[in-house]
Design an enzyme around this catalytic site. Structure first.
Site, PDB file in Angstrom:
ATOM      1  N   LYS A 142      59.146  -8.849  -6.248  1.00 56.84           N
ATOM      2  CA  LYS A 142      58.833 -10.199  -6.764  1.00 56.84           C
ATOM      3  C   LYS A 142      59.566 -11.264  -5.958  1.00 56.84           C
ATOM      4  O   LYS A 142      59.067 -12.375  -5.785  1.00 56.84           O
ATOM      5  CB  LYS A 142      59.181 -10.296  -8.247  1.00 56.84           C
ATOM      6  CG  LYS A 142      58.333  -9.374  -9.100  1.00 56.84           C
ATOM      7  CD  LYS A 142      57.560 -10.078 -10.189  1.00 56.84           C
ATOM      8  CE  LYS A 142      56.458  -9.162 -10.662  1.00 56.84           C
ATOM      9  NZ  LYS A 142      55.749  -9.537 -11.817  1.00 56.84           N
TER      10      LYS A 142
ATOM     11  N   LYS B 206      49.510  -2.694  -5.981  1.00 63.52           N
ATOM     12  CA  LYS B 206      49.068  -2.291  -7.315  1.00 63.52           C
ATOM     13  C   LYS B 206      48.308  -3.434  -7.962  1.00 63.52           C
ATOM     14  O   LYS B 206      48.558  -4.604  -7.644  1.00 63.52           O
ATOM     15  CB  LYS B 206      50.279  -1.861  -8.148  1.00 63.52           C
ATOM     16  CG  LYS B 206      50.803  -2.899  -9.080  1.00 63.52           C
ATOM     17  CD  LYS B 206      51.904  -2.427  -9.969  1.00 63.52           C
ATOM     18  CE  LYS B 206      52.570  -3.646 -10.588  1.00 63.52           C
ATOM     19  NZ  LYS B 206      52.052  -4.051 -11.872  1.00 63.52           N
TER      20      LYS B 206
ATOM     21  N   LYS C 181      48.331  -8.985 -12.409  1.00 59.27           N
ATOM     22  CA  LYS C 181      47.788 -10.244 -12.938  1.00 59.27           C
ATOM     23  C   LYS C 181      48.029 -11.380 -11.961  1.00 59.27           C
ATOM     24  O   LYS C 181      47.242 -12.299 -11.859  1.00 59.27           O
ATOM     25  CB  LYS C 181      48.480 -10.593 -14.258  1.00 59.27           C
ATOM     26  CG  LYS C 181      48.236  -9.609 -15.358  1.00 59.27           C
ATOM     27  CD  LYS C 181      48.832 -10.146 -16.648  1.00 59.27           C
ATOM     28  CE  LYS C 181      49.520  -9.051 -17.412  1.00 59.27           C
ATOM     29  NZ  LYS C 181      50.888  -8.808 -16.965  1.00 59.27           N
TER      30      LYS C 181
HETATM   31  N1  AQP Z   1      48.382  -1.515 -11.675  1.00 59.96           N
HETATM   32  C1  AQP Z   1      48.872  -0.938 -12.761  1.00 59.96           C
HETATM   33  N2  AQP Z   1      48.621   0.363 -13.025  1.00 59.96           N
HETATM   34  C2  AQP Z   1      49.118   0.970 -14.137  1.00 59.96           C
HETATM   35  N3  AQP Z   1      49.884   0.314 -15.054  1.00 59.96           N
HETATM   36  C3  AQP Z   1      50.154  -0.991 -14.846  1.00 59.96           C
HETATM   37  N4  AQP Z   1      50.855  -1.904 -15.540  1.00 59.96           N
HETATM   38  C4  AQP Z   1      50.833  -3.075 -14.865  1.00 59.96           C
HETATM   39  N5  AQP Z   1      50.120  -2.969 -13.742  1.00 59.96           N
HETATM   40  C5  AQP Z   1      49.679  -1.682 -13.693  1.00 59.96           C
HETATM   41  C6  AQP Z   1      51.510  -1.652 -16.820  1.00 59.96           C
HETATM   42  O1  AQP Z   1      50.966  -2.567 -17.763  1.00 59.96           O
HETATM   43  C7  AQP Z   1      51.970  -2.886 -18.710  1.00 59.96           C
HETATM   44  C8  AQP Z   1      52.043  -4.380 -18.870  1.00 59.96           C
HETATM   45  O2  AQP Z   1      52.460  -4.946 -17.619  1.00 59.96           O
HETATM   46  P1  AQP Z   1      53.306  -6.280 -17.625  1.00 59.96           P
HETATM   47  O3  AQP Z   1      52.492  -7.374 -18.164  1.00 59.96           O
HETATM   48  O4  AQP Z   1      54.586  -6.053 -18.321  1.00 59.96           O
HETATM   49  O5  AQP Z   1      53.705  -6.658 -16.180  1.00 59.96           O
HETATM   50  P2  AQP Z   1      53.594  -5.996 -14.801  1.00 59.96           P
HETATM   51  O6  AQP Z   1      53.963  -4.549 -14.827  1.00 59.96           O
HETATM   52  O7  AQP Z   1      54.386  -6.814 -13.850  1.00 59.96           O
HETATM   53  O8  AQP Z   1      52.040  -6.152 -14.618  1.00 59.96           O
HETATM   54  P3  AQP Z   1      51.201  -7.050 -13.687  1.00 59.96           P
HETATM   55  O9  AQP Z   1      49.818  -6.974 -14.193  1.00 59.96           O
HETATM   56  O10 AQP Z   1      51.447  -6.629 -12.298  1.00 59.96           O
HETATM   57  O11 AQP Z   1      51.714  -8.521 -13.916  1.00 59.96           O
HETATM   58  P4  AQP Z   1      52.408  -9.533 -12.924  1.00 59.96           P
HETATM   59  O12 AQP Z   1      51.419  -9.765 -11.823  1.00 59.96           O
HETATM   60  O13 AQP Z   1      52.658 -10.742 -13.730  1.00 59.96           O
HETATM   61  O14 AQP Z   1      53.666  -8.894 -12.445  1.00 59.96           O
HETATM   62  C9  AQP Z   1      53.285  -2.290 -18.199  1.00 59.96           C
HETATM   63  O15 AQP Z   1      53.582  -1.117 -18.924  1.00 59.96           O
HETATM   64  C10 AQP Z   1      52.995  -1.991 -16.769  1.00 59.96           C
HETATM   65  O16 AQP Z   1      53.756  -0.895 -16.281  1.00 59.96           O
END
Ligand code: AQP
Length: 325
Positions: free
Chosen positions: A112, A192, A195
């Site tokens: 990040k 990966k 969002k």
């Molecule tokens: N690509 C992924 N594959 C499998 N699991 C995923 N998770 C996120 N991306 C993937 C799981 O979804 C849950 C919620 O995620 P989060 O909102 O806590 O944040 P994150 O892991 O940082 O997800 P994002 O979508 O990538 O958000 P941003 O872009 O804001 O950082 C978690 O259990 C996560 O592991």
């Protein structure tokens, strides 16, 4: 007594199929087996730049999408992190037992920090301590997450142990639980699905938009022409077929792609149709739910009330053990 399960999701953008396959689907499957608490972690989402005018909507939308995806509020507790201030109170306390070196090792922080070079703030660095507090304030034992969060749960376990060693047995050992899709790759085929990157399919994406995104998605990059044979083993979209297509379709695509009997467009069309029909009931339910925002807010307030009382009990115990008055 059922074991307590805790997990969270950031309102940092559109909830996507990676979140669903990696975490939410697992949450829904465990809802009867555990005492489940699910949290919209808004304090985590403010560690990256965002538009304050959009946040409230994002929180309500994230709640509605999760309910539409199967988090039945009669069977679990759903609430917003900032509605229960004990999370941040415990996070401060846990900061005092967390070595800086442990935080420096966190790969999500490193990723990040690269992604948001102009905004490497302290909140981004101490994010895993707040995450540990989110879990431990409810004495959560089971934590279903995607693979990207495993390192954070391991740290939460270490933090719990450090606190227990210093102040006496207070917290359980939280354990991560992975789904059968722990890491869904983005449509760019490089990072990966996230969002905050333009590489996702949202759970409530329109059929037109699903097709538009898939039609430009990266496949086996060695396959330059329609007549070249492809390799499904390294094709990001074939990985998605495994979750959205039937076994006969998967078998056919696997065989036909390798001998160039089908091209990427045909393969993408099948995938698009299957994703559209799989997501249709969720999208329909979401459209209904989002019409009545007060209904969603009411669910979140009820959830917060329940959580606050549990969190207060933990904080009294924590403060007593620490010798605070
Ligand atoms: N690509 C992924 N594959 C499998 N699991 C995923 N998770 C996120 N991306 C993937 C799981 O979804 C849950 C919620 O995620 P989060 O909102 O806590 O944040 P994150 O892991 O940082 O997800 P994002 O979508 O990538 O958000 P941003 O872009 O804001 O950082 C978690 O259990 C996560 O592991």
């Amino acid at each position: 007594m059922k074991k307590r399960l805790f997990s969270g999701i950031q309102p940092s953008g559109e909830v996507h199929i990676g979140n669903y396959l990696g975490a939410i689907k697992n949450w829904v499957g465990m809802i009867d087996q555990y005492d489940c608490i699910f949290c919209i972690v808004d304090y985590h989402a403010i560690t990256i730049e965002y538009d304050p005018k959009e946040m409230q909507n994002r929180i309500i939308k994230a709640a509605a999408v999760n309910i539409a995806a199967g988090l039945d509020p009669d069977k679990c507790t759903l609430f917003v992190q900032s509605h229960v201030p004990e999370h941040t109170e415990l996070a401060w306390i846990l900061n005092s037992v967390t070595p800086v070196g442990h935080l420096e090792r966190m790969t999500q922080f490193k990723d990040k920090a690269k992604q948001h070079r102009d905004n490497i703030n302290t909140g981004l660095f101490t994010y895993p301590v707040l995450q540990a507090a989110d879990i431990l304030v409810y004495k959560g034992e089971a934590v279903p997450v995607g693979e990207d969060q495993v390192q954070h749960i391991e740290l939460a376990r270490e933090i719990a142990r450090k606190f227990n060693q210093r102040y006496g047995e207070t917290f359980p050992d939280p354990q991560e639980i992975l789904s059968n899709a722990p890491r869904i790759m983005g449509l760019d085929g490089k990072t990966k699905m996230s969002k905050s990157r333009d590489n996702y399919i949202s759970l409530v994406e329109s059929p037109e938009s699903i097709w538009k995104k898939l039609s430009t998605a990266v496949t086996d990059e060695n396959r330059k022409r329609r007549t070249d044979p492809g390799n499904p083993d390294i094709c990001n979209l074939f990985a998605l077929h495994k979750f959205y297509s039937g076994s006969e379709q998967i078998e056919r695509i696997n065989r036909a792609c390798r001998i160039a009997e089908i091209g990427c467009i045909e393969c993408k069309k099948t995938l698009s149709e299957n994703i559209v029909s799989d997501l249709a009931p969720m999208r329909e339910k979401y459209e209904q739910l989002i019409k009545d925002k007060n209904f969603i807010i009411d669910i979140l307030h009820k959830g917060a009330k329940k959580c606050k009382s549990m969190a207060e009990t933990t904080m009294s115990e924590v403060k007593k053990r620490m010798g605070l008055v």
